[in-house]
Design a protein around this motif. Structure first.
Motif, PDB file in Angstrom:
ATOM      1  N   GLU A   1     -23.603 -20.422  49.451  1.00 53.28           N
ATOM      2  CA  GLU A   1     -22.375 -20.064  49.997  1.00 53.28           C
ATOM      3  C   GLU A   1     -21.176 -21.167  49.555  1.00 53.28           C
ATOM      4  O   GLU A   1     -20.115 -20.923  49.790  1.00 53.28           O
ATOM      5  N   THR A   2     -21.824 -22.169  49.015  1.00 53.16           N
ATOM      6  CA  THR A   2     -20.690 -23.516  48.913  1.00 53.16           C
ATOM      7  C   THR A   2     -20.699 -23.852  47.439  1.00 53.16           C
ATOM      8  O   THR A   2     -21.734 -24.136  47.187  1.00 53.16           O
ATOM      9  N   PRO A   3     -19.653 -23.862  47.018  1.00 48.36           N
ATOM     10  CA  PRO A   3     -19.123 -24.569  45.663  1.00 48.36           C
ATOM     11  C   PRO A   3     -19.709 -25.742  45.601  1.00 48.36           C
ATOM     12  O   PRO A   3     -19.526 -26.726  46.501  1.00 48.36           O
ATOM     13  N   LEU A   4     -20.358 -26.252  44.863  1.00 51.47           N
ATOM     14  CA  LEU A   4     -20.967 -27.728  44.250  1.00 51.47           C
ATOM     15  C   LEU A   4     -19.871 -28.582  43.819  1.00 51.47           C
ATOM     16  O   LEU A   4     -19.103 -28.145  42.909  1.00 51.47           O
ATOM     17  N   THR A   5     -19.891 -29.940  44.151  1.00 55.32           N
ATOM     18  CA  THR A   5     -19.211 -30.974  43.287  1.00 55.32           C
ATOM     19  C   THR A   5     -20.536 -31.630  42.293  1.00 55.32           C
ATOM     20  O   THR A   5     -21.581 -31.361  42.411  1.00 55.32           O
ATOM     21  N   PRO A   6     -19.986 -32.294  41.517  1.00 61.11           N
ATOM     22  CA  PRO A   6     -20.905 -32.842  40.354  1.00 61.11           C
ATOM     23  C   PRO A   6     -21.944 -33.680  41.082  1.00 61.11           C
ATOM     24  O   PRO A   6     -22.962 -33.628  40.634  1.00 61.11           O
ATOM     25  N   GLN A   7     -21.585 -34.205  42.084  1.00 62.42           N
ATOM     26  CA  GLN A   7     -22.779 -35.091  42.731  1.00 62.42           C
ATOM     27  C   GLN A   7     -23.614 -34.522  43.454  1.00 62.42           C
ATOM     28  O   GLN A   7     -24.761 -34.644  43.291  1.00 62.42           O
ATOM     29  N   LEU A   8     -23.329 -33.195  44.110  1.00 61.26           N
ATOM     30  CA  LEU A   8     -24.361 -32.049  44.835  1.00 61.26           C
ATOM     31  C   LEU A   8     -25.030 -31.790  43.515  1.00 61.26           C
ATOM     32  O   LEU A   8     -26.163 -31.557  43.867  1.00 61.26           O
TER      33      LEU A   8
END
Length: 257
Positions: A28-35
């Protein structure tokens, strides 16, 4: 006893490992590069032990003169190893697909699976290994202990892992689709999604779970067998659940910071 084991397997359909907070988060959540970097490192570290575990099952089946299990898991091992073709080896597909996606979508450098445990010269990628959470390390240690406990327990572990695989891979395929912004759709399907599709679209993982179920049923011939198999199944799912809970906590820390 086989009926008791089948009833126990049926009850596992509502186990929280199959619908955990981390699965819901990444779908459900767009990821960041760190995630994404944390997800990739932990998924690599978790999954690199797959072939090791299956090979252990094959060796133990041979030692226990269990021809049915040896035949079924040898076939699974062959599939994991790309049916003899290195380019189709599932570990390599995992590495290539995750790294290509990381490069195009998050501008991340490639990560080698072997760098998470150490190279032949004794060195390792400290930056990459620092992304692996304690719960994932614990997963590897505790699963290994279960696999080497005794034969019925080992079969319970194998069944639990195969049962979990389809749900896990479907979830992460959805995660990749949610986060595709820059990679061409055709390239995505051929070079990234192929890792998930080779397990899911042909029913490979479902067949693996069915084969593993037959192996445990064949070996459930005493009360002690039943207890050991159930222990292997239940402990494996709890260990995996603890890892996903740890990943969710780490994801929340990253997002909140």
């Amino acid at each position: 006893m086989k009926h008791q084991l089948l009833d126990h397997m049926k009850s596992l359909e509502v186990h929280p490992v199959f619908d955990n907070d981390y699965f819901r988060f990444v779908k459900e959540t767009p990821l960041t590069p760190q995630l994404y970097a944390v997800h990739r490192a932990n998924f690599f570290f978790r999954t690199m032990a797959t072939v090791i575990g299956i090979a252990h099952v094959c060796a133990a089946a041979a030692a226990n003169h269990d021809q049915d299990t040896l035949i079924l898991f040898s076939y699974i091992l062959n599939e994991e190893c790309g049916d003899g073709q290195q380019s189709k080896c599932h570990e390599l597909l995992m590495e290539h697909s995750h790294n290509l996606f990381g490069q195009f979508e998050f501008d991340l450098p490639a990560l080698k699976v072997r760098d998470l445990e150490g190279r032949r010269d004794g060195t390792r990628d400290e930056k990459a290994t620092s992304l692996v959470i304690d719960e994932t390390k614990d997963y590897r240690t505790r699963i290994h202990a279960l696999l080497t406990r005794n034969y019925p327990t080992m079969l319970g572990v194998a069944y639990a892992l195969e049962t979990h695989a389809s749900v896990m891979l479907t979830c992460f395929r959805d995660m990749f689709n949610l986060n595709r912004k820059y990679l061409d759709k055709d390239d995505f399907v051929r070079k990234v999604e192929i890792y998930f599709n080779c397990h899911l679209d042909s029913g490979v993982e479902d067949r693996h779970a069915s084969d593993a179920q037959q192996c445990v049923l064949n070996n459930c011939v005493s009360e002690q067998d039943l207890a050991d198999i159930k222990h292997g199944i239940d402990a494996t799912l709890e260990i995996q659940h603890a890892m996903w809970n740890g990943m969710y906590r780490r994801a929340m820390e990253i997002r909140n910071n």
